[in-house]
Enzyme design. Structure first.
Site, mmCIF file in Angstrom:
data_model
loop_
_atom_site.group_PDB
_atom_site.id
_atom_site.type_symbol
_atom_site.label_atom_id
_atom_site.label_comp_id
_atom_site.label_asym_id
_atom_site.label_seq_id
_atom_site.Cartn_x
_atom_site.Cartn_y
_atom_site.Cartn_z
ATOM 1 N N ASP A 1 45.260 51.765 39.260
ATOM 2 C CA ASP A 1 45.704 52.687 40.183
ATOM 3 C C ASP A 1 44.915 53.205 41.425
ATOM 4 O O ASP A 1 43.562 52.713 41.138
ATOM 5 C CB ASP A 1 46.032 54.101 39.386
ATOM 6 C CG ASP A 1 46.803 55.319 39.956
ATOM 7 O OD1 ASP A 1 47.352 55.026 41.017
ATOM 8 O OD2 ASP A 1 46.589 56.379 39.643
ATOM 9 N N HIS B 1 47.596 47.025 48.161
ATOM 10 C CA HIS B 1 48.064 46.367 47.046
ATOM 11 C C HIS B 1 47.614 44.982 47.228
ATOM 12 O O HIS B 1 47.390 44.287 46.131
ATOM 13 C CB HIS B 1 49.844 46.341 47.175
ATOM 14 C CG HIS B 1 50.415 47.637 46.900
ATOM 15 N ND1 HIS B 1 49.922 48.557 45.882
ATOM 16 C CD2 HIS B 1 51.274 48.390 47.598
ATOM 17 C CE1 HIS B 1 50.511 49.716 45.649
ATOM 18 N NE2 HIS B 1 51.476 49.801 46.907
ATOM 19 N N LEU C 1 42.773 33.526 27.114
ATOM 20 C CA LEU C 1 43.119 35.042 27.125
ATOM 21 C C LEU C 1 44.840 34.979 27.272
ATOM 22 O O LEU C 1 45.472 34.359 27.905
ATOM 23 C CB LEU C 1 42.604 35.446 28.597
ATOM 24 C CG LEU C 1 42.992 36.857 29.175
ATOM 25 C CD1 LEU C 1 42.443 37.726 28.286
ATOM 26 C CD2 LEU C 1 42.945 37.032 30.551
HETATM 27 C C1 FPP Z 1 49.037 51.894 41.772
HETATM 28 O O1 FPP Z 1 48.592 52.247 43.085
HETATM 29 C C2 FPP Z 1 49.297 50.604 41.702
HETATM 30 C C3 FPP Z 1 50.635 50.252 41.815
HETATM 31 C C4 FPP Z 1 51.967 50.895 41.788
HETATM 32 C C5 FPP Z 1 50.900 48.583 41.592
HETATM 33 C C6 FPP Z 1 49.792 47.786 41.128
HETATM 34 C C7 FPP Z 1 49.907 46.398 41.954
HETATM 35 C C8 FPP Z 1 49.007 45.595 42.097
HETATM 36 C C9 FPP Z 1 47.456 45.873 41.716
HETATM 37 C C10 FPP Z 1 49.223 44.372 42.925
HETATM 38 C C11 FPP Z 1 50.791 43.657 42.420
HETATM 39 C C12 FPP Z 1 50.626 43.190 41.134
HETATM 40 C C13 FPP Z 1 50.666 41.794 40.553
HETATM 41 C C14 FPP Z 1 50.659 41.422 39.279
HETATM 42 C C15 FPP Z 1 50.905 40.674 41.867
HETATM 43 P P1 FPP Z 1 49.270 53.457 43.983
HETATM 44 O O2 FPP Z 1 49.959 52.737 44.948
HETATM 45 O O3 FPP Z 1 49.871 54.141 43.073
HETATM 46 O O4 FPP Z 1 47.810 53.923 44.539
HETATM 47 P P2 FPP Z 1 47.956 55.658 44.961
HETATM 48 O O5 FPP Z 1 48.012 56.359 43.690
HETATM 49 O O6 FPP Z 1 46.613 55.771 45.475
HETATM 50 O O7 FPP Z 1 48.923 55.904 46.031
#
Ligand code: FPP
Length: 251
Positions: free
Chosen positions: A25, A42, A136
């Protein structure tokens, strides 16, 4: 899993968790605090994921489950959803060969029905190519929701009962769990959420029943081996009783 797993070894002789699950997150906040678009957060999140997969392997973790896209993430703006889909496709296309070379076994949990056929095919290819690897296990939770997974399992059981192959009295937690997406994978010992939020957000609701929860203030794009080690140190200090009175650390 569940009962059987709690009595099996859940950490190694150094007290490291066998299965770590992560809610990655804070990508959006990481980007906003730098005046960058959310997509950049991201993108940097994928780099943090690469570091984490390597660190998890080095630290002797057997299973790493990551929440890459939730059932509820479809409600984000179309541009953000499409950025995340591009990143997932790129991650699998660009990193699969290296994951395979590093002996990583890829598994995917979440609803596959209704997915973009190209993404569904890539996920399947990742699983097929790495099926026999022995390092893993990287579990990618994609289009995943804990409640949805429980409902899918309940539907599977209901179908067996309706077909007369299963008596309602035979439905136990262990039996229901056999209908989950990856019933052979042990429950997470340690569940980490970055960015300071303290909730499960529909991630592994069933499997996290006895997981140790560690919330780190760092945003996901800044996550690295040191942050993982910090969470593991915290895990080692916890006393796990699984509802009993006696601590069960790695027994
Ligand atoms: C949360 O941050 C993260 C996500 C909703 C997506 C997680 C995805 C990645 C790390 C990259 C893509 C994954 C792969 C496997 C390629 P948020 O956007 O909710 O952050 P915020 O709460 O600060 O808005």
């Amino acid at each position: 899993m569940g009962k059987t797993e709690t009595s099996s070894r859940s950490s190694d002789e150094f007290g490291a968790p066998r299965h770590v699950a992560i809610i990655m997150d804070g990508n959006g906040r990481w980007a906003a605090s730098r005046g960058l678009p959310r997509g950049e957060g991201h993108r940097r999140g994928v780099e943090a994921l690469r570091r984490t997969v390597r660190a998890a392997g080095d630290l002797g973790i057997s299973y790493l489950t990551i929440f890459s896209f939730s059932s509820e993430n479809w409600s984000r703006p179309a541009k953000e959803v499409s950025d995340l889909m591009v990143l997932l496709r790129r991650f699998i296309r660009n990193d699969l060969a290296e994951l395979h070379a590093s002996n990583v076994l890829v598994r995917v949990i979440g609803e596959r029905e209704g997915l973009d056929p190209e993404i569904a095919k890539l996920l399947q290819e990742a699983e097929d190519l790495t099926r026999h690897n022995t390092g893993l296990t990287l579990v990618i939770a994609f289009n995943y929701g804990g409640r949805q997974e429980i409902a899918r399992a309940a539907r599977g059981v209901a179908e067996e009962v309706a077909a007369g192959r299963l008596a309602p009295q035979a439905v136990t937690p262990e039996l229901l769990y056999r209908f989950f997406d990856a019933p052979d994978i042990p429950d997470p010992d340690l569940l980490i959420r970055t960015s300071g939020e303290q909730r499960l957000s529909n991630f592994l609701l069933w499997q996290a029943a006895y997981s140790e929860l560690v919330f780190l203030p760092v945003h996901w794009p800044d996550f690295d081996r040191a942050a993982l080690e910090k969470a593991i140190d915290e895990f080692r200090r916890r006393e796990r009783r699984f509802g009993g009175l006696v601590a069960k650390t790695g027994s």
